[in-house]
Design an enzyme around this catalytic site. Structure first.
Site, PDB file in Angstrom:
ATOM      1  N   PRO A  17       0.838  -1.206   0.000  1.00  0.00           N
ATOM      2  CA  PRO A  17       0.000   0.000   0.000  1.00  0.00           C
ATOM      3  C   PRO A  17       0.876   1.260   0.000  1.00  0.00           C
ATOM      4  O   PRO A  17       1.869   1.351   0.731  1.00  0.00           O
ATOM      5  CB  PRO A  17      -0.797  -0.130   1.306  1.00  0.00           C
ATOM      6  CG  PRO A  17      -0.828  -1.598   1.585  1.00  0.00           C
ATOM      7  CD  PRO A  17       0.507  -2.106   1.110  1.00  0.00           C
ATOM      8  N   ALA A  18       0.492   2.233  -0.827  1.00  0.00           N
ATOM      9  CA  ALA A  18       1.322   3.422  -1.056  1.00  0.00           C
ATOM     10  C   ALA A  18       1.504   4.266   0.202  1.00  0.00           C
ATOM     11  O   ALA A  18       2.512   4.955   0.327  1.00  0.00           O
ATOM     12  CB  ALA A  18       0.701   4.266  -2.157  1.00  0.00           C
ATOM     13  N   GLY A  22       3.936   4.997  10.135  1.00  0.00           N
ATOM     14  CA  GLY A  22       5.221   4.771  10.800  1.00  0.00           C
ATOM     15  C   GLY A  22       5.058   4.690  12.306  1.00  0.00           C
ATOM     16  O   GLY A  22       4.207   5.366  12.892  1.00  0.00           O
ATOM     17  N   ASP A  47       4.305   0.145   9.603  1.00  0.00           N
ATOM     18  CA  ASP A  47       5.748  -0.078   9.528  1.00  0.00           C
ATOM     19  C   ASP A  47       6.335  -0.075  10.942  1.00  0.00           C
ATOM     20  O   ASP A  47       6.230   0.924  11.658  1.00  0.00           O
ATOM     21  CB  ASP A  47       6.403   1.048   8.714  1.00  0.00           C
ATOM     22  CG  ASP A  47       7.907   0.844   8.580  1.00  0.00           C
ATOM     23  OD1 ASP A  47       8.297   0.066   7.690  1.00  0.00           O
ATOM     24  OD2 ASP A  47       8.674   1.425   9.373  1.00  0.00           O
ATOM     25  N   TYR A  52      12.475  -0.312  17.494  1.00  0.00           N
ATOM     26  CA  TYR A  52      11.621   0.760  18.033  1.00  0.00           C
ATOM     27  C   TYR A  52      11.108   0.412  19.437  1.00  0.00           C
ATOM     28  O   TYR A  52      10.472   1.240  20.090  1.00  0.00           O
ATOM     29  CB  TYR A  52      10.426   1.041  17.103  1.00  0.00           C
ATOM     30  CG  TYR A  52      10.798   1.402  15.677  1.00  0.00           C
ATOM     31  CD1 TYR A  52      12.081   1.811  15.341  1.00  0.00           C
ATOM     32  CD2 TYR A  52       9.851   1.340  14.649  1.00  0.00           C
ATOM     33  CE1 TYR A  52      12.421   2.131  14.028  1.00  0.00           C
ATOM     34  CE2 TYR A  52      10.185   1.671  13.333  1.00  0.00           C
ATOM     35  CZ  TYR A  52      11.469   2.049  13.033  1.00  0.00           C
ATOM     36  OH  TYR A  52      11.801   2.362  11.737  1.00  0.00           O
ATOM     37  N   LYS A  81      11.324  -5.329  11.108  1.00  0.00           N
ATOM     38  CA  LYS A  81      12.740  -5.235  10.718  1.00  0.00           C
ATOM     39  C   LYS A  81      13.653  -5.953  11.707  1.00  0.00           C
ATOM     40  O   LYS A  81      13.446  -5.861  12.923  1.00  0.00           O
ATOM     41  CB  LYS A  81      13.176  -3.760  10.638  1.00  0.00           C
ATOM     42  CG  LYS A  81      12.310  -2.910   9.730  1.00  0.00           C
ATOM     43  CD  LYS A  81      12.817  -1.479   9.576  1.00  0.00           C
ATOM     44  CE  LYS A  81      11.756  -0.582   8.981  1.00  0.00           C
ATOM     45  NZ  LYS A  81      10.913   0.081   9.981  1.00  0.00           N
ATOM     46  N   HIS A 121      17.367  -3.909   8.923  1.00  0.00           N
ATOM     47  CA  HIS A 121      17.152  -2.486   9.233  1.00  0.00           C
ATOM     48  C   HIS A 121      18.267  -1.577   8.713  1.00  0.00           C
ATOM     49  O   HIS A 121      18.027  -0.412   8.378  1.00  0.00           O
ATOM     50  CB  HIS A 121      17.017  -2.326  10.752  1.00  0.00           C
ATOM     51  CG  HIS A 121      16.282  -1.099  11.180  1.00  0.00           C
ATOM     52  ND1 HIS A 121      15.454  -1.054  12.259  1.00  0.00           N
ATOM     53  CD2 HIS A 121      16.249   0.149  10.666  1.00  0.00           C
ATOM     54  CE1 HIS A 121      14.946   0.157  12.394  1.00  0.00           C
ATOM     55  NE2 HIS A 121      15.423   0.912  11.426  1.00  0.00           N
TER      56      HIS A 121
END
Ligand code: NDP
Length: 302
Positions: A17-18, A22, A47, A52, A81, A121
């Site tokens: 998907p465009a 985040g 994402d 994170y 990631k 990553h």
């Protein structure tokens, strides 16, 4: 282009998907509600990354968002990631075996059986880099990741994979905005069918990562230019954030805006009711300022 669910091809079987949401710098206190609200606002692409340190709460947000919206896991695209280690920071590079284990650990924290895209990553794995890539190919073969790719890899890192005779990554997630356009890397990626995914699209804004301690290597010159896109955005009747994100999708890059603010969250996915004209795209093409600023604490291209 129409609709927020527009996708770009990732490989011959899958599409991305465009517009994604985040999750870097979203605290564990905020993540569940924020991710669930993003799904309610129409985001179908999330994402995240083990680095994170919010996978469990992001996973809880995914679960609650899917439930509240009554949509299936298959309707959501999730990227995770691998943190590859980084000897320069005293963090040993992950072996192939550890890479397989790391993906399993991320899936467990996210509460998922598979991710749509699993990325290395950063190219910090040194002499383990190829072993990590082989492990990602194995994860794809095992169905734990539908597609696999890299992030922050330059032409040299990609060439290393090519020289080893291995399948090339489906995607490379990199910092991309009018101030960091990376034309040589993008042309290499195009020649090798590696899809670009743009992170930190909103770097030029004065509101980008304003809280104390957030990673940023923005120069004083850049800070002084914080209204560089104001007049252009006014011309289209959109915000500067929408203009910058539209620049990404109009170039064919999936974008990953992050916001904790519900109005901005809605605005950032509303990119398909206008387009930037050729003259303005040409002007923006002249605004490149080099490698990027999102990793203040280390150069990910090394
Ligand atoms: P973004 O480009 O998404 O910008 C986020 C910042 O802009 C926040 O400070 C946010 O504040 C503000 N903002 C968001 N929307 C608006 C708006 N409409 N108007 C004004 N200000 C706005 O930055 P990130 O660096 O977070 O990058 C996005 C995502 O990309 C990350 O969350 C992560 O998933 C990924 N990423 C990947 C990297 C990698 O190495 N692979 C590196 C960096 C990012 P507020 O929240 O207060 O709205």
């Amino acid at each position: 282009m129409s609709g927020p669910t527009i996708t770009f091809p990732l490989n011959s079987e899958t599409a991305i998907p465009a517009v994604g949401f985040g999750t870097y710098l979203i605290s564990n206190d905020d993540a569940e509600l924020t991710i669930s609200s993003a799904i309610a606002a129409g985001y179908r692409h999330i994402d995240t990354a083990s680095g994170y340190r919010n996978e469990e709460t992001v996973g809880a947000g995914i679960k609650s968002g899917l439930h509240k919206e009554g949509i299936a896991r298959a309707d959501l695209f999730v990227t995770a990631k691998l943190w590859p280690g980084n000897p320069a920071w005293g963090d040993a590079p992950k072996t192939g075996e550890q890479t397989l284990e790391e993906c399993d650990a991320s899936l467990a924290r996210l509460g998922l059986d598979y991710v749509d895209l699993y990325l290395i990553h950063a190219p910090y794995g040194g002499n383990m880099r190829l072993e990590q890539w082989r492990a990602l190919l194995e994860l794809k073969a095992r169905g734990k990741a539908r597609s696999v790719g890299v992030s922050n890899f330059n032409e040299g890192h990609l060439d290393e994979i090519k020289a080893a005779g291995l399948p090339m990554p489906d995607a490379n997630q990199i910092e991309l905005h009018p101030w960091s356009q990376k034309p040589k890397l993008l042309s290499y990626m195009k020649a090798h069918d590696i899809a670009p995914i743009a992170y930190s699209s909103l770097v030029p804004l004065s509101t980008w990562r304003v809280e104390k301690g957030q990673d940023s290597a923005k120069t004083d010159d850049m800070k002084a230019d914080s209204t560089a896109f104001k007049a252009m955005a006014e011309k289209y009747g959109v915000s500067e954030a929408q203009l910058l994100l539209r620049w990404g999708v109009q170039n064919g890059y999936a974008v990953l805006p992050k916001s904790l603010n519900p109005d901005r969250m809605r605005q950032n996915i509303d990119l398909f009711s206008f387009s930037i004209d050729e003259a303005d795209m040409a002007t923006m093409a002249t605004m490149d300022r080099g490698e990027g600023v999102a990793w203040a604490s280390g150069d990910p291209s090394k």
